[in-house]
Every structure is written in structure tokens, then in C-alpha cells.
Motif scaffolding. Sequence first.
Motif, PDB file in Angstrom:
ATOM      1  N   PRO A 145     -10.813  -0.528  -0.326  1.00 27.52           N
ATOM      2  CA  PRO A 145      -9.738  -0.552   0.681  1.00 27.52           C
ATOM      3  C   PRO A 145      -9.695  -1.852   1.477  1.00 27.52           C
ATOM      4  CG  PRO A 145     -10.980   1.506   0.797  1.00 27.52           C
ATOM      5  CD  PRO A 145     -11.749   0.578  -0.090  1.00 27.52           C
ATOM      6  N   ARG A 194      -1.591   3.265  -2.278  1.00 25.18           N
ATOM      7  CA  ARG A 194      -2.981   2.815  -2.140  1.00 25.18           C
ATOM      8  C   ARG A 194      -3.402   2.825  -0.667  1.00 25.18           C
ATOM      9  NH1 ARG A 194      -4.331  -0.122  -6.812  1.00 25.18           N
ATOM     10  NH2 ARG A 194      -3.324   0.979  -8.541  1.00 25.18           N
ATOM     11  N   ALA A 239       0.838  -1.200   0.000  1.00 24.86           N
ATOM     12  CA  ALA A 239       0.000   0.000   0.000  1.00 24.86           C
ATOM     13  C   ALA A 239       0.874   1.252   0.000  1.00 24.86           C
ATOM     14  CB  ALA A 239      -0.922  -0.019   1.216  1.00 24.86           C
TER      15      ALA A 239
END
Length: 440
Positions: A368, A329, A324
Motif C-alpha cells: 500500500p 487498490r 486507487a
Amino acid sequence: MSRRPPRGTLLLVEDDPVMGGSLADRLGLEGFDVAWVQRAGEAQAALARLRPDLVLCDIRLPDGSGETLFAALRPALGTAPVVFLTAFGEIDQAVRLMRAGAADFLTKPFAVDDLLGRIDTLLARRPTAQGAGALGASAAMRAVEATLVRAAAVDSTVLLTGESGTGKEVAARFLHARSTRAPRPFVALNCAALPESLMERELFGHEKGAFTGAAARAPGYAEQAGEGVLFLDEVMELAPALQAKLLRLIEAREFARLGSARMIPFRARIIAATNADPDARVREGRFREDLLFRLDVIRVAVPPLRARVEDILQLALRFADEFAAAFGRAVAGLRPAAEEALLAHDWPGNVRELRNRVERAVALATSPWLDAADLFPDLPRPLEEVLPTLAGVVEAAERRSIAAALAATGGDVAAAAGRLGVARSTLFEKMRRLGLRGRA
């Protein structure tokens, strides 16, 4: 008397003053730091000033729904698990919440000891600190780590064994980082990656003109390692002629570059690794026994991932955070279906496969919250068919809770029963139904 370190920080969202106060007191006595609020708005304010390790949340609140609150707070929660508490439990609501990323669901009234057991199980999934349990939280990996720490204090040759992808090079680097050679180089050579004709020059280096195309002197891996570590991965794949030369390198502690007669001292420590059975290779005549004796002073077996299930979710979360950050992200965590899919997989590719699956999931996920389909896009059935039912989720959570208690007590059923707050006979029955073993 100094206060012992808290077991974790809990955010309790419960509007009932009697139940909320009672839970806050009991959790405080159990060693947790508890922030108790009674409204959804107070929960939002609390998350602005603290980062809880776990959230206990009622469904019906005076100023809104716990379900709505959960959706609004997910970005701020990170990977903190959420357990919902409600007196109005419905199966479809429970499944909906757990599909949305909730960690667990308890219907009032519930046994506080049951809640404590579930909290312990969920908190045990948190990634471990680098200084303790750096290689994994499981008993198997803690034992490996303890052996490596002891081996780091001496200079003996170490042979790491285990299936491909278990993390043998990670273990070798862990050992190096904790040894007095840590400031020196760690040089890794894959013995299966090059043909015999190239392997010798890569290991020992060469002089200018030693062969056609040798336009300049080039130091080999043995020289580059200096006083650090020479890591020989897949050492069992060395050709017989190179086995003899490696044996001489270890025994004489010197070598010569190709095209030179000048001997160079070899000062590095050797750590070797293999996914083959070393003893079987010797019996088959494919590996020199005298060389194995030299390499196998301290043998450390790195277990496969399927043998250390307790590490799977922690590793998955660690990799998710890593990718991530690398990809920019936002990853909030794993949905329950993703967790169950990870725990059910037998991991033939071990940690390397897990890392690859998480990298792909983070790169391509549209939410997510990573789901089972993100991690296993090759699932043969539609996702809705493999999502767990509430009964399946509860059974899986119960299995993990009992397994964690047995691991913490060394398999002592009586001690595990006390830890879980249930009668020993009850625990024996649950273990029989779940196929778990312990000792009386």
C-alpha cells in the motif's frame, strides 16, 4: 469573538504527562485541534472516531511500541504523515521507520519551534481543495490560477503557453468552468493530430457529397462548440492555409461547411495552446503575425513541473487516490524514498509524466506504500543504494521547510527566520549550505 478555523487536527501519542501536556498546550495555542492520548490502545480508539491530519507518536509506550502501533494503524491513517518522538533514538531504527513510511523522526529533547516547522511543511503537502489552489499549491500556479479567474470574467481570446505535459488543457477547462460559458460545450481540437487535408473538414464540418465518401452532413468543431469554448491545442502547428482560415473565423465570426456557401455564425470563445515559442515562430515566418495578435490577447504561461516543486507531492497523492479508486487498490501513501525520488527528478514530461508514473505504480505495486522503485522502475542502481540515509532525509526535510517558509514570506529572510523560530544568521548559514536564496 468567534474562534478561527483550526490549522489541522493532530493526534499526539505521548505517555509522559509533563511533555505530553506541554506539547498539547503549545500546539493548541498554535491553532491546532489536538487529541492527546498516552497509550497505544487509546490511540487505536481515537482513530476510530477522528481522522487526524498528522500524528505525533512516541516510540516507547506503556502498552507497546510506537513502531508496532504504526504498523497496525497504517490502513486507518490514510495519507496522514506520522512523526516519531523518542528519547531512545538509534540510526537504524530511524531509517527502518522512515523506510516503513514514517514522515519524520525527532530525538528528545528537541526544539518545539523545530517541530512546528516540520509540522507546517508536512501539512503543506496535503492536496488542496478544489475551490482554492485547484491547479496547484505553488506560488507559480496560484498566480496562473488568479490570472485565469480574471480572464474568465471577460470574453477575450486566451493563449496558453508551456512545455508539453504541463496541463494547458486542464488550465483551459479551469477557465471555462469559471466563466459564464460553463454550461456550454468545451470542444478540444488538437491541431497537430491531423493532416491539413483533414483538419479543415474537422474544424468547419462538411455537407453531404462535399467529397468522395461524404455520405451525410457533419458539423465541425467550430459548430459543435456552439456558445461554449473551442480549444485549439498546439495551434502553432496549423498549416499556412489553415492559419488564414482561422484568422477569418476569428475576425468575421462566421464560417461555412465544406460544400456549402451558407455562412454560419461562430459564437464560441477561442482558447488556444502551444508548447512552441509563438514569437519565435512569427520571426521564422512559420506563423502569421496577424493571427498571433488575434490569439494572443491574454497570454498565460503554464510553468514546467520542475519550476513548481511544491506541487509534485500533492499531485502525486491526488493521482494515487484517483487511480486507487479506479483500480480498487488500497494506497496508504508514499514512502520517504519515493518522495525524495519524486522531488529529485527533473520531470521532462511534466505533469503528464508524473501521472503516468503514478498510474503504473498504483497498478503494479505490491504494498500500500508506494516506494521509489514503484515510481522509477528504471533506476540504474539497486534500490538499497538510492534509499536515503537519515542525514539525507533530514537535510531534504530541512530544505523543504526553509523553501516553504521563504515562499510564504515572499523571500524575506527575517520573516522566514521568525516563522521557523531560528536566528536570521542561522537561517542565512543554512540557506548558504543548501544553495537557497532570499532577500535581506
